[in-house]
Design a protein around this motif. Structure first.
Motif, short mmCIF file in Angstrom:
data_model
loop_
_atom_site.label_atom_id
_atom_site.label_comp_id
_atom_site.label_asym_id
_atom_site.label_seq_id
_atom_site.Cartn_x
_atom_site.Cartn_y
_atom_site.Cartn_z
N THR A 23 0.84 -1.20 0.00
CA THR A 23 0.00 0.00 0.00
C THR A 23 0.87 1.26 0.00
N MET A 24 1.92 1.26 0.82
CA MET A 24 2.82 2.43 0.85
C MET A 24 3.54 2.60 -0.47
N LEU A 25 3.90 1.49 -1.12
CA LEU A 25 4.55 1.58 -2.43
C LEU A 25 3.61 2.20 -3.45
N SER A 35 2.55 13.19 -5.53
CA SER A 35 3.05 14.30 -6.34
C SER A 35 4.16 15.06 -5.61
N ASP A 36 4.17 14.98 -4.31
CA ASP A 36 5.19 15.65 -3.51
C ASP A 36 6.43 14.75 -3.43
N PRO A 37 7.59 15.22 -3.92
CA PRO A 37 8.79 14.39 -3.91
C PRO A 37 9.20 13.92 -2.52
N GLU A 38 8.99 14.75 -1.49
CA GLU A 38 9.34 14.34 -0.14
C GLU A 38 8.44 13.21 0.35
N HIS A 39 7.17 13.29 0.03
CA HIS A 39 6.23 12.23 0.40
C HIS A 39 6.61 10.93 -0.32
N HIS A 40 7.00 11.05 -1.58
CA HIS A 40 7.44 9.90 -2.38
C HIS A 40 8.65 9.23 -1.72
N ARG A 41 9.65 10.02 -1.39
CA ARG A 41 10.87 9.48 -0.76
C ARG A 41 10.58 8.88 0.61
N ALA A 57 7.73 7.60 1.74
CA ALA A 57 6.99 6.35 1.60
C ALA A 57 7.91 5.22 1.14
N LEU A 58 8.82 5.52 0.22
CA LEU A 58 9.75 4.48 -0.26
C LEU A 58 10.69 4.03 0.86
N GLU A 59 11.11 4.95 1.69
CA GLU A 59 11.98 4.59 2.81
C GLU A 59 11.24 3.67 3.79
N LYS A 60 9.98 3.95 4.02
CA LYS A 60 9.18 3.09 4.91
C LYS A 60 9.01 1.70 4.29
N VAL A 61 8.84 1.64 2.98
CA VAL A 61 8.73 0.34 2.30
C VAL A 61 10.03 -0.44 2.45
N ARG A 62 11.15 0.23 2.23
CA ARG A 62 12.46 -0.44 2.36
C ARG A 62 12.66 -0.98 3.78
N ARG A 89 10.97 -6.66 -6.08
CA ARG A 89 10.98 -6.42 -7.54
C ARG A 89 10.18 -5.17 -7.88
N ALA A 90 9.01 -5.00 -7.25
CA ALA A 90 8.19 -3.81 -7.51
C ALA A 90 8.93 -2.55 -7.06
N LEU A 91 9.63 -2.64 -5.95
CA LEU A 91 10.41 -1.51 -5.44
C LEU A 91 11.54 -1.15 -6.40
N GLU A 92 12.17 -2.16 -6.99
CA GLU A 92 13.25 -1.92 -7.95
C GLU A 92 12.75 -1.20 -9.20
N LEU A 93 11.50 -1.43 -9.57
CA LEU A 93 10.93 -0.81 -10.76
C LEU A 93 10.44 0.62 -10.51
#
Length: 95
Positions: free
Chosen positions: A32-34, A41-47, A49-54, A85-89
């Motif tokens: 869901t976070m991915l 749309s906000d680059p900080e929110h994007h980063r 969320a990705l950090e939480k997924v990692r 794999r989804a994270l890598e893409l």
């Protein structure tokens, strides 16, 4: 089997089921976070969320080593691999 050893076995089985259920829920949350990161749309929110997924993926892999049932282990690790794999893409996904 004594009632005491049976109770111990039942508690252990419940702990294993709870671990698998928790890891599956954590993977659901990571997916869901991915998805949220991909539409952010906000680059900080994007980063963020990705950090939480990692971090979630690392936790699943670490805690998943405690799964004793081979089929449950396989199910959790296959989903973790799918998430990776989804994270890598995803742009900026894997560091």
């Amino acid at each position: 089997m004594t009632s005491e050893s049976r109770a111990l076995h039942e508690r252990h089985a419940l702990a294993q089921k709870t671990l698998v259920d928790f890891l599956q829920a954590d993977l659901d949350l990571c997916f869901t976070m991915l998805n949220t990161a991909q539409i952010a749309s906000d680059p900080e929110h994007h980063r963020s969320a990705l950090e939480k997924v990692r971090r979630g993926l690392c936790a699943v892999r670490r805690l998943g080593s405690g799964i004793e049932d081979p089929e449950s282990w396989k199910t959790v690790y296959e989903r973790a691999d799918e998430l990776e794999r989804a994270l890598e893409l995803t742009p900026d996904g894997i560091k």
